[in-house]
Motif scaffolding. Structure first.
Motif, short mmCIF file in Angstrom:
data_model
loop_
_atom_site.label_atom_id
_atom_site.label_comp_id
_atom_site.label_asym_id
_atom_site.label_seq_id
_atom_site.Cartn_x
_atom_site.Cartn_y
_atom_site.Cartn_z
N SER A 53 41.56 34.17 47.10
CA SER A 53 41.51 33.57 48.43
C SER A 53 42.42 34.16 49.27
O SER A 53 43.30 34.98 49.05
N GLN A 87 42.97 28.96 29.87
CA GLN A 87 42.13 29.43 30.78
C GLN A 87 41.47 30.69 30.15
O GLN A 87 40.26 30.79 30.49
N ARG A 133 41.90 22.05 30.96
CA ARG A 133 43.21 22.68 31.25
C ARG A 133 44.00 22.92 29.76
O ARG A 133 44.61 23.85 29.41
N GLU A 182 50.29 27.09 44.72
CA GLU A 182 49.92 28.34 44.51
C GLU A 182 48.56 28.69 44.91
O GLU A 182 47.64 27.98 45.18
N GLN A 183 48.52 29.88 45.41
CA GLN A 183 47.26 30.60 46.14
C GLN A 183 46.23 30.75 45.22
O GLN A 183 46.70 31.41 44.25
N MET A 184 45.18 30.14 45.27
CA MET A 184 44.00 30.66 44.44
C MET A 184 43.64 32.01 44.37
O MET A 184 43.41 32.60 45.25
N PRO A 185 43.26 32.69 42.91
CA PRO A 185 43.06 34.01 43.07
C PRO A 185 41.80 34.30 43.75
O PRO A 185 40.79 33.63 43.82
N ALA A 223 38.96 28.04 38.58
CA ALA A 223 40.06 28.76 39.02
C ALA A 223 40.96 27.56 39.61
O ALA A 223 41.95 27.61 39.39
N GLN A 224 40.33 26.65 40.28
CA GLN A 224 41.20 25.54 40.85
C GLN A 224 41.90 24.79 39.71
O GLN A 224 43.04 24.31 39.97
N THR A 265 45.26 26.73 38.87
CA THR A 265 45.90 27.12 40.04
C THR A 265 46.76 26.08 40.17
O THR A 265 46.46 24.92 40.34
N GLU A 266 48.37 26.07 40.06
CA GLU A 266 49.11 25.43 40.42
C GLU A 266 49.33 25.01 41.75
O GLU A 266 49.06 25.50 42.67
#
Length: 328
Positions: free
Chosen positions: A324, A279, A275, A319-322, A311-312, A315-316
């Protein structure tokens, strides 16, 4: 059996510790040898790391610090960086970064301090930091007061302790492929020490190098050879060195409380590192290799992150993971 013993010299302002690492040290070396990416350390590097690990255990026990004690040696030789870390429970780990050839008879100057610019750093990192609190770090060069290269790690650490604690200290360190061991003798401040209550010694003897009792015991300790430290058990060493002194012994750290190998790496810590990396950089690694693989230099554990794992990480919470979908 790995073990650590502490003792006082009755009626004298002197304390001592001796550590002997066998199973703990053998596990560290076995993990390194079993790492297909790095392989085993050259013998001189393993010896330096063993001495550093024994020293870290002694210093951690000596100061009883609630956090990690990290001993680092870095310079311009084939060993760019060597690290040994000791936790309050005497969990130990170490690693070294080696680049280039290591001569079979290399010592500290040839390993780390070729250009006499090497350094030794000791960091105390509190387990529970207060807001704004930073780790404490002390740094000393790998040379003496006259600029002469120091050939032994014990000399470097004795120099450090004189500067940081202003207390006379004697260290004897040794390591091979089976055992890493160390003996520490240190003068205690005369003022306020219960074990020397009523002493008529002059205040001047509290100054560096002037206490005759410490000087006598230091000479005895320094007579311990590398072979004796590696091959003799603790009881034999103490009897051989201090048979004329009265020792007050404390319960040794052995069995379940013994020094041992312990690594604090985790998937969560590696995720935090990625992190911090960012990214965009993580994605570039994925594009090139298909996954991100991070190995722990201390224990050899490999952590792998595929595109979904990565990706996880970014992902805040909430927040929905891109890519998904929320199932209703």
């Amino acid at each position: 059996m790995s073990e650590l013993h502490t003792f006082l010299f009755d009626g004298l302002p002197v304390r001592g510790m001796i550590v002997r690492l066998d199973s703990a040290w053998q596990e560290i070396l076995a993990r390194r040898a079993g790492n297909t990416q790095t392989g085993a350390y050259p013998a001189p590097v393993a010896e330096l790391l063993g001495e550093m690990t024994a020293a870290a255990a002694l210093m951690q026990s000596n100061i009883k610090f609630k956090g990690s004690l990290i001993l680092q040696i870095f310079g311009d030789g084939p060993v760019k960086l060597a690290v040994a870390e000791a936790q309050p429970d005497l969990g130990l780990r170490c690693t070294a970064s080696v680049q280039g050839e290591v001569e079979a008879d290399a010592h500290l100057p040839e390993l780390v301090n070729v250009g006499n610019k090497g350094r030794c750093a000791i960091t105390l990192d509190p387990k529970e930091r207060l807001p704004g609190q930073q780790p404490y770090q002390g740094v000393v060069p790998l040379f003496g007061d006259q600029g002469e290269k120091l050939h032994k790690l014990s000399d470097v650490l004795q120099h450090y302790m004189l500067q940081s604690e202003q207390l006379d200290t004697t260290l004897v360190l040794a390591a091979d492929s089976q055992v890493a061991a160390g003996l520490l003798i240190q003068r205690l401040p005369l003022a306020g020490q219960a074990n020397i209550a009523g002493s008529s010694q002059r205040a001047e003897e509290d100054h560096i190098g002037l206490n005759e009792d410490y000087n006598r015991i230091a000479v005895l300790a320094a007579s311990l050879t590398r072979e004796e430290l590696l091959t003799l058990d603790v009881e034999t060493i103490l009897r051989r060195l201090f048979w004329e002194e009265k020792l007050l012994r404390f319960e040794p750290r052995a069995g379940l409380l013994a020094p041992r190998f312990s690594c604090t790496c985790s998937r969560e810590r590696v995720s935090n590192m990625l992190r911090t990396l960012g990214q965009a950089e993580a994605q570039s690694i994925l594009d090139e290799r298909g996954q991100i693989e991070v190995g722990c230099d201390f224990c050899g554990q490999q952590y792998r992150f595929d595109p979904v794992d990565t990706a996880q990480i970014f992902t805040e919470p909430g927040e929905q993971m891109p890519g998904s979908q929320v199932v209703q």
